[in-house]
Design a protein around this motif. Structure first.
Motif, mmCIF file in Angstrom:
data_model
loop_
_atom_site.group_PDB
_atom_site.id
_atom_site.type_symbol
_atom_site.label_atom_id
_atom_site.label_comp_id
_atom_site.label_asym_id
_atom_site.label_seq_id
_atom_site.Cartn_x
_atom_site.Cartn_y
_atom_site.Cartn_z
ATOM 1 N N ILE A 61 6.880 -1.732 -11.595
ATOM 2 C CA ILE A 61 7.731 -0.679 -11.034
ATOM 3 C C ILE A 61 6.888 0.275 -10.200
ATOM 4 N N ASN A 62 5.785 0.728 -10.766
ATOM 5 C CA ASN A 62 4.877 1.617 -10.037
ATOM 6 C C ASN A 62 4.317 0.907 -8.806
ATOM 7 N N SER A 63 3.967 -0.358 -8.967
ATOM 8 C CA SER A 63 3.367 -1.137 -7.894
ATOM 9 C C SER A 63 4.271 -1.233 -6.667
ATOM 10 N N PHE A 64 5.537 -1.501 -6.874
ATOM 11 C CA PHE A 64 6.447 -1.634 -5.734
ATOM 12 C C PHE A 64 6.509 -0.344 -4.937
ATOM 13 N N ILE A 65 6.654 0.756 -5.624
ATOM 14 C CA ILE A 65 6.771 2.051 -4.946
ATOM 15 C C ILE A 65 5.504 2.371 -4.153
ATOM 16 N N PHE A 66 4.351 2.285 -4.803
ATOM 17 C CA PHE A 66 3.102 2.649 -4.132
ATOM 18 C C PHE A 66 2.696 1.643 -3.054
#
Length: 139
Positions: A61-66
């Motif tokens: 989840i964090n990876s997609f955003i960043f």
């Protein structure tokens, strides 16, 4: 001090920009993944393969955003976000399957500590993810 600031700016915005940003995002994702994995595995005694799925999901989840907004700077794209997200999830499912297989293999057949195995498979997943993000998801 000014030289330090210029050096940091060069690393994050110069020739090494993409690799540095991907690595920084990866470290943050990994910290989130490891934290959730450890809480699930050590605190709640959830079996390590299930803990891997849960921890990895939080990191994704964090990876997609960043990665979308900062690493590959795809604030606008010709692709619809749903298409990009579908590709991103597919890449991470591939990585997750590989990490599940490898972590189980390293723990069962090489008798590695689960955390050592997790570090090894995380590094392998990062290489796979970078290549597929760069050339397929965020191109």
């Amino acid at each position: 001090m000014e030289q330090l600031i210029k050096s940091i700016d060069y690393i994050f915005n110069g020739k090494l920009k993409l690799l540095t940003r991907f690595s920084t995002t990866g470290v943050i994702n990994t910290l989130i993944d490891f934290l959730v994995f450890t809480i699930c595995n050590s605190v709640f005694n959830i079996y390590y393969t299930i803990s891997q799925v849960i921890g990895y999901s939080f990191g994704v989840i964090n990876s997609f955003i960043f990665n979308k907004k900062w690493t590959f700077e795809k604030n606008s794209s010709n692709k619809r976000i749903s298409h990009e997200l579908t590709q991103f999830i597919a890449v991470n499912l591939i990585s997750l399957i590989i990490t599940l297989f490898l972590i189980k293999y390293l723990v069962s057949y090489f008798n590695l500590n689960v955390y050592v195995a997790k570090i090894i498979v995380t590094l392998i997943a990062q290489v796979i993810n970078f290549i597929l993000y760069k050339f397929w998801v965020f191109n």
